[in-house]
Write a protein that holds these residues in place. Structure first.
Motif, PDB file in Angstrom:
ATOM      1  N   PRO A  16       0.808  -1.224   0.000  1.00  0.00           N
ATOM      2  CA  PRO A  16       0.000   0.000   0.000  1.00  0.00           C
ATOM      3  C   PRO A  16       0.840   1.273   0.000  1.00  0.00           C
ATOM      4  N   TYR A  17       1.948   1.262   0.759  1.00  0.00           N
ATOM      5  CA  TYR A  17       2.798   2.452   0.808  1.00  0.00           C
ATOM      6  C   TYR A  17       3.360   2.759  -0.572  1.00  0.00           C
ATOM      7  N   VAL A  20       0.581   4.079  -2.950  1.00  0.00           N
ATOM      8  CA  VAL A  20       0.246   5.484  -2.708  1.00  0.00           C
ATOM      9  C   VAL A  20       1.378   6.384  -3.166  1.00  0.00           C
ATOM     10  N   TRP A  21       2.614   5.958  -2.910  1.00  0.00           N
ATOM     11  CA  TRP A  21       3.778   6.734  -3.353  1.00  0.00           C
ATOM     12  C   TRP A  21       3.756   6.866  -4.876  1.00  0.00           C
ATOM     13  N   TRP A  23       1.186   6.908  -6.905  1.00  0.00           N
ATOM     14  CA  TRP A  23       0.186   7.855  -7.372  1.00  0.00           C
ATOM     15  C   TRP A  23       0.460   9.269  -6.881  1.00  0.00           C
ATOM     16  N   HIS A  24       1.179   9.387  -5.779  1.00  0.00           N
ATOM     17  CA  HIS A  24       1.650  10.713  -5.355  1.00  0.00           C
ATOM     18  C   HIS A  24       2.606  11.265  -6.411  1.00  0.00           C
ATOM     19  N   THR A 165      -2.394  11.999  -0.344  1.00  0.00           N
ATOM     20  CA  THR A 165      -1.383  10.944  -0.427  1.00  0.00           C
ATOM     21  C   THR A 165      -0.115  11.347   0.306  1.00  0.00           C
ATOM     22  N   PHE A 168      -0.579  10.507   3.890  1.00  0.00           N
ATOM     23  CA  PHE A 168      -0.448   9.058   4.067  1.00  0.00           C
ATOM     24  C   PHE A 168       1.024   8.655   4.109  1.00  0.00           C
ATOM     25  N   ALA A 412      -5.902   0.623  -0.556  1.00  0.00           N
ATOM     26  CA  ALA A 412      -5.174   1.783  -0.018  1.00  0.00           C
ATOM     27  C   ALA A 412      -5.293   2.977  -0.957  1.00  0.00           C
ATOM     28  N   VAL A 413      -5.116   2.717  -2.248  1.00  0.00           N
ATOM     29  CA  VAL A 413      -5.182   3.811  -3.218  1.00  0.00           C
ATOM     30  C   VAL A 413      -6.609   4.320  -3.365  1.00  0.00           C
ATOM     31  N   ILE A 416      -8.144   6.615  -0.747  1.00  0.00           N
ATOM     32  CA  ILE A 416      -7.730   8.018  -0.768  1.00  0.00           C
ATOM     33  C   ILE A 416      -8.341   8.768  -1.944  1.00  0.00           C
TER      34      ILE A 416
END
Length: 449
Positions: A16-17, A20-21, A23-24, A165, A168, A412-413, A416
């Motif tokens: 998940p990290y 999210v990273w 898509w950030h 994000t 997060f 996770a994505v 958010i």
């Protein structure tokens, strides 16, 4: 020093990290150029009064005098000197300020004319709105075209995804994250830029999110939907005490009345024997109603419509709009802040804070801090990527972490971005496009190997 990429199974980084990273990172790529431009122009616009004073001070100020000429002479002077038709003007408060008149030219262009209120002398003429009008159009991207307003809305939605994000990624999880101060001392190393990026986002993220959310009502799609909801549920415009509001075309729409009342006009008295509408009649009526100067008078092209006098304000509580018959001076409506619905109040309050006027210098510099923070975040993000980019930017690799395909990662994505995609549909559509492109790139890479 050899630049390394993050391995596809980097220890300590959960799926998940990394998702999210990823898509950030993509959100930054999509919005960074436009967001930096909007932050720069928005920061400049916070100082509109000061910049206008520096550029046009010679024309904007006159020698103080207790006497003034008839307001109709101001109009005659501006129209004679420009060959156009006055659409609106600002009646000044101090006796040492010139009258500013917006003039529509026969070729469709506009000019701003400065006239001495004491002797009706034309002091000078500038392009419409001057320097700050150009800054405003750059900020809203209207110089590109009418469709650019939709782009602004998409960028704003992605900026919110960046903020969410980012929170997060910053959140402590028992690892060396969640920094609240820059710990690394060497700007030549990536940890310094990572800490700078994280700390700036931590302290300025709320301001940036506020700027984005309060800027959304200006947008073409979401803003229209919001105003329609406010209107349909009786949360917006006040009801006129007499007559009815009508939505005017562009040439009759009043200015300076706020976004809630934008385009709203009121029919004048339809008596058969009527004198010609005159600015002097309207100014006398506005002053007689105790409308504080400075105020903006809008002159409709249609003589059957009332003229509009709206107070130039810094604080939304001072809002006041008076509809005046240009021929008789009769007041059709005198609207004040207390008559607006809660939805309209929220709309106007957000705009005033966004523009840095509602709470004085503290408000202005807090918004400026948000604009500066966007640049710091953008520059530090670029530097971080540059320091960890792959040795060769090829084969579809640009330095983003790989994401294992499993339900936890997708949750996770989606947890958010999905609420933001629903709240801001244009952002949601662009997200679908981004997902399809990402899938296509990943598939092409798998085929290449």
């Amino acid at each position: 020093m050899r630049l390394m990429t993050i391995p596809e199974t980097s220890p300590g980084l959960s799926g998940p990290y990394r998702a999210v990273w990823r898509w950030h990172f993509y959100a930054g790529i999509l919005v960074l150029p436009v967001l930096m431009l909007m932050a720069l122009t928005g920061g400049l616009y916070l100082f509109k009064t000061e910049i206008d004073g520096l550029v046009y001070g010679r024309m904007a100020h006159v020698e103080a005098s207790p006497s003034t000429t008839a307001p109709d002479r101001w109009v005659v002077s501006a129209e004679t000197g420009t060959g156009g038709k006055v659409a609106n003007l600002v009646v000044p408060a101090p006796s040492d300020e010139a009258v500013r008149l917006t003039v529509n030219l026969p070729d469709g262009g506009k000019r701003t004319a400065f006239v001495d209120p004491h002797d009706a002398r034309l002091i000078g003429v500038t392009p419409f709105g001057g320097v700050m009008e150009t800054v405003k159009q750059l900020h809203s991207l209207t110089l590109i075209g009418p469709w650019a307003n939709y782009l602004v809305e998409i960028v704003a939605g992605w900026a919110l995804i960046l903020v969410c994000t980012g929170v997060f990624l910053w959140w402590p999880r028992g690892r060396d994250v969640g920094v609240v101060a820059v710990r690394a001392s060497s700007p030549g190393r990536r940890p310094f830029w990572r800490d700078l990026h994280a700390v700036t986002g931590l302290y300025a993220g709320a301001v940036i999110a506020f700027l984005v959310v309060t800027g959304m009502p200006w947008s073409a799609f979401w803003g229209d939907q919001y105003m329609a909801f406010v209107k349909d549920n009786g949360l917006g415009r006040p009801k006129p005490p007499a007559g009815a509001f009508a939505h005017a075309d562009h040439q009759n729409a009043p200015v300076g009345v706020g976004w809630t009342m934008e385009g709203m006009v009121m029919p004048g008295d339809h008596a058969t024997a009527r004198p010609a509408p005159r600015l002097s009649t309207v100014v006398t009526a506005a002053d007689g109603r105790g409308l504080p100067r400075p105020y903006t008078v809008s002159i409709p092209a249609d003589p059957s419509l009332s003229w509009t006098a709206s107070r130039v304000i810094q604080h939304v509580e001072d809002t006041r709009i008076v509809y005046i018959d240009g021929a008789t001076g009769a007041v059709g409506a005198d609207l004040r802040w207390g008559q607006f619905g809660v939805g309209a109040k929220a709309f106007e309050w957000g705009i005033a804070v966004h523009q840095g006027t509602q709470y004085g210098w503290m408000n202005r510099y807090l918004m400026l801090g948000g604009c500066i923070a966007i640049w710091v975040l953008s520059i530090s993000g670029i530097v971080m990527w540059w320091k960890r980019r792959p040795p060769k930017l090829s084969k579809g690799r640009i330095g983003t972490p790989e994401v294992p395909p499993n339900p936890r990662v997708r949750a996770a994505v989606l947890g958010i971005v999905l609420p933001l995609a629903i709240l801001y549909p244009l952002t949601g559509l662009s997200l679908i496009v981004a997902l399809l492109v990402d899938r296509a790139v990943c598939a092409a890479r798998r085929l290449a190997y």
